[in-house]
Design an enzyme around this catalytic site. Structure first.
Site, PDB file in Angstrom:
ATOM      1  N   CYS A 103       0.811  -1.218   0.000  1.00 33.16           N
ATOM      2  CA  CYS A 103       0.000   0.000   0.000  1.00 33.16           C
ATOM      3  C   CYS A 103       0.849   1.274   0.000  1.00 33.16           C
ATOM      4  O   CYS A 103       1.406   1.639  -1.015  1.00 33.16           O
ATOM      5  CB  CYS A 103      -0.978  -0.027   1.174  1.00 33.16           C
ATOM      6  N   ARG A 137     -12.651   6.030  -2.090  1.00 31.24           N
ATOM      7  CA  ARG A 137     -11.824   4.977  -1.502  1.00 31.24           C
ATOM      8  C   ARG A 137     -12.193   3.638  -2.109  1.00 31.24           C
ATOM      9  O   ARG A 137     -13.371   3.332  -2.337  1.00 31.24           O
ATOM     10  CB  ARG A 137     -11.983   4.918   0.017  1.00 31.24           C
ATOM     11  N   HIS A 199      -3.675  -5.972   1.943  1.00 35.10           N
ATOM     12  CA  HIS A 199      -3.447  -6.126   3.379  1.00 35.10           C
ATOM     13  C   HIS A 199      -3.929  -7.528   3.758  1.00 35.10           C
ATOM     14  O   HIS A 199      -4.195  -8.353   2.905  1.00 35.10           O
ATOM     15  CB  HIS A 199      -4.212  -5.062   4.155  1.00 35.10           C
TER      16      HIS A 199
END
Length: 218
Positions: A103, A137, A199
């Site tokens: 990320c 997002r 993640h």
């Protein structure tokens, strides 16, 4: 008399650097270090872990570097220090050191990250990509097809990442948004450097990928 062939024994110890564990670890990406260390131990490989933060030197005998995700503010905090480490990191890349950047660190291993507010955070240009902040997002569980099998993870980013060459993508999106939600690419791989938005932590969820990184490091 024939010459006796010299056989080099495989390496049985590894040095791992967790890069910016304080500033870039908001999604539990330290679990990647734990997963790598455990799977190495099961194979009789001793692992030493060094936590390298702002102002700390990189060990010269590093075999693996793992970096995590962070907010824009965290990226800003490490920007200057990362530039001081850029030359050594690029030398390590050329030497085949295995690197996994998640990320925020993935973005900073590209050339730059431009926030939605217009601030340009300079990367180190190891990966041929640029990122700009978006107003939406990209959040949720993800699935990617990769040369190492199906990778499952979780993404939470507003950065829109574009690769210079889509063929350098780490994987192809089958669920989720990946790099930008448009071209089906996810992450990037150049040599032994891997970048991804996954993640999870990604190595905990994907042991086959962990084992591939371990193989490369050995």
């Amino acid at each position: 008399m024939s010459k006796q062939k010299t056989v080099t024994a495989p390496k049985r110890s590894l040095t791992i650097v967790h890069l910016y564990p304080k500033e870039m670890n908001i999604y539990g990406d330290n679990g990647n270090v734990l997963a790598f260390k455990k799977r190495a131990a099961w194979r009789g490989v001793d692992v030493q872990v060094y936590l390298v933060g702002v102002g700390d030197p990189l060990p010269g005998d590093t075999d693996v570097i793992i970096g995590g995700g962070g907010q824009d503010a965290g990226q800003g905090l490490i920007q200057a220090d990362l530039q001081t480490k850029a030359t050594q990191l690029k030398t390590m890349v050329a030497d085949g050191v295995v690197m996994l950047m998640i990320c925020g660190m993935y973005q900073l291993f590209g050339r730059s990250f431009t926030t939605i507010g217009g601030e340009v955070i300079q990367g180190i240009g190891v990966l041929p990509l640029e990122t700009v902040g978006g107003d939406t997002r990209m959040i949720g569980n993800t699935v990617y097809d990769t040369p190492y099998g199906e990778i499952v993870g979780y993404e939470n980013h507003s950065g829109i990442t574009t690769l210079d060459d889509p063929s350098l993508a780490f994987g192809t999106v089958t669920q989720g948004d990946g790099n930008n939600g448009q071209d089906g690419t996810e992450g990037c791989r150049v040599g032994n450097v891997f970048g991804t938005y996954s993640h999870g932590p990604v190595l905990v969820k994907n042991p086959q990928f962990t084992d591939e990184l371990l193989r490369l490091a050995l």
